[in-house]
Design an enzyme around this catalytic site. Structure first.
Site, PDB file in Angstrom:
ATOM      1  N   PRO A 207       0.837  -1.207   0.000  1.00  8.88           N
ATOM      2  CG  PRO A 207       0.022  -0.982   2.187  1.00  8.88           C
ATOM      3  CD  PRO A 207       0.792  -1.918   1.307  1.00  8.88           C
ATOM      4  CG  ASP A 386       4.838  -1.001   3.166  1.00  3.69           C
ATOM      5  OD1 ASP A 386       3.621  -0.912   3.370  1.00  3.69           O
ATOM      6  OD2 ASP A 386       5.439  -2.099   3.103  1.00  3.69           O
ATOM      7  CG  HIS A 387      -0.328   3.950   4.643  1.00  3.94           C
ATOM      8  ND1 HIS A 387      -0.197   4.308   5.967  1.00  3.94           N
ATOM      9  CD2 HIS A 387      -1.062   4.937   4.074  1.00  3.94           C
ATOM     10  CE1 HIS A 387      -0.830   5.433   6.193  1.00  3.94           C
ATOM     11  NE2 HIS A 387      -1.371   5.850   5.061  1.00  3.94           N
ATOM     12  NE  ARG A 388       2.873  -3.943   3.593  1.00  6.40           N
ATOM     13  CZ  ARG A 388       3.478  -4.909   2.910  1.00  6.40           C
ATOM     14  NH1 ARG A 388       2.943  -6.121   2.868  1.00  6.40           N
ATOM     15  NH2 ARG A 388       4.602  -4.676   2.275  1.00  6.40           N
TER      16      ARG A 388
END
Length: 416
Positions: A207, A386-388
């Site tokens: 993401p 990376d949105h994680r």
């Protein structure tokens, strides 16, 4: 005694490789150090050498197949004993002793030579051929989804399902032949196909979010000019890429949480903290764009960083990178400033958690405190993250540290 030659593990994170070329044919003897096979992993081709003398009996995996580490790809014998058996499906003999091949340092440059082929037969896996015979599917009518158009079992089963679901009273329409006006088709190289597959997976599964900003680099460019003009003999010339790498390294050392990656190897995923300060560096080469890793970049002096980055660039362009040069690092710097681009939004490299796209320096007028126009020199930056692992606040704090280093460049002369 007949032994197995297995797909070697060429790096800590390698799980599979593409069998790009056989250098030895069945029945041909080889000596210690001879190159047996070329294996491509991500963005590098490694020549696999024999660690003992022997004779190749047969290959069990055809060129173009993607093979898991440890899978038998050929059979050989030390004394040449044993008749060449009929082709098998690549399963290992229970008494086979594996030959542990070694990777020859450096990558092949330029296009790979033509692979060995089995006459004029349709390119397909042994399992696909057996499944096609069972289901009554004509392989010559299929277009394979595997490397170089190789037909896999999934292609056969999909064709069988289409045949079963097609109405008997409605004949399949004939496709108009593709003419030259419709364009010319060609198969991608093994490296191109691997890069496409991995970047597609990264864009689909990671993401991404993006943060864009400008850095005012008038002082930075003046400092670079002074450093290069006053450099003593033997000291490296400093480029904009070196200065950006230094700024990213200093920011990485100050925000170690950015030196983390998301690992999907276990169910639910794990967060892996690297802590080494390694930074990937995108390099344009005759074989395409590669991103080798500059070790410990966050803790190097500017002169040493420039020297090691220049050496890494030279090895990349001359095709002398090794598999380990691509391992590690949570972030890559991709500088396209020499190509006249204001902002560049990049895809995160597989296995990493961010990438910094660097644009060209632009001269623009900005108002000062009194509203009068002042000429500025601004560098466009886009951080893909990376949105994680990161939220917008954490990633923006990291980007602002990079900008601070570029706008107050004397800080870059100090090691982190």
């Amino acid at each position: 005694m007949v032994r197995d030659l297995v797909m070697p593990k060429l790096g800590l994170t390698m799980t599979e490789g593409v069998l790009a070329e056989w250098r030895v044919r069945p029945g041909q003897p080889f000596k210690t150090g001879d190159v047996l096979v070329v294996v491509e992993t991500d963005k590098i081709a490694s020549e696999i050498e024999a660690d003992s003398d022997g004779v190749l009996i047969e290959t069990t995996i055809p060129v173009g197949e993607t093979v898991a580490v440890g899978t038998p790809i050929a059979r050989w014998s030390a004394d040449g004993s044993g008749a060449v058996p009929a082709p098998v499906d690549g399963t290992a003999s229970p008494t086979a002793e594996p030959l542990a091949p070694t990777a020859k340092t450096g990558a092949k440059t330029g296009p790979l030579p033509a692979p060995l082929r089995d006459g004029e037969r349709v390119l397909s896996t042994p399992l696909a051929r057996r499944r096609a015979q069972d289901l009554g599917v004509d392989l010559t009518t299929l277009t394979g989804s595997g490397p170089r158009g190789r037909i896999k079992m999934a292609d056969v089963e999909a064709a069988a399902q289409r045949q079963a679901s097609a109405p008997a009273s409605v004949p399949a329409p004939e496709l108009a032949p593709i003419t030259a006006a419709a364009g010319e088709r060609s198969k991608p190289s093994t490296m191109q196909a691997t890069i496409a597959r991995r970047l597609t997976a990264a864009k689909r599964d990671v993401p991404h979010f993006y943060l864009a900003a400008e850095a005012e680099v008038s002082e930075l460019m003046a400092l670079r000019e002074r450093l290069n003009a006053d450099a003593e003999p033997g000291l490296p010339r400093v480029s904009m890429t070196h200065l950006v790498l230094a700024a990213v390294g200093r920011a990485l050392a100050a925000t170690p949480d950015m030196d983390r990656v998301w690992d999907d190897a276990t169910p639910g995923g794990e967060i892996l903290s690297l802590g080494q300060g390694d930074i990937g560096m995108a390099v344009d080469t005759p074989r395409g764009l590669v991103a080798p890793v500059l070790r410990g970049a966050a803790h190097l002096s500017l002169d040493r960083l420039a020297r090691e980055a220049a050496a890494l660039t030279e090895r990349a362009r001359s095709g002398r990178l090794a598999a380990e040069d691509f391992q590690g690092g949570a972030i890559t710097v991709s500088n396209a400033g020499m190509h006249n681009v204001t902002f560049m939004t990049s895809i995160i490299n597989p296995g990493q958690s961010s990438i910094l796209g660097v644009g060209s320096v632009r001269s623009v007028f900005r108002p000062d405190e009194s509203g009068a126009p002042v000429l500025k020199r601004e560098l466009g930056l886009v951080l893909s993250a990376d949105h994680r692992l990161f939220d917008g606040v954490a990633a923006l704090a990291f980007l602002n540290r990079i900008i601070a280093g570029l706008e107050r460049p004397l800080r870059l002369l100090r090691t982190a």
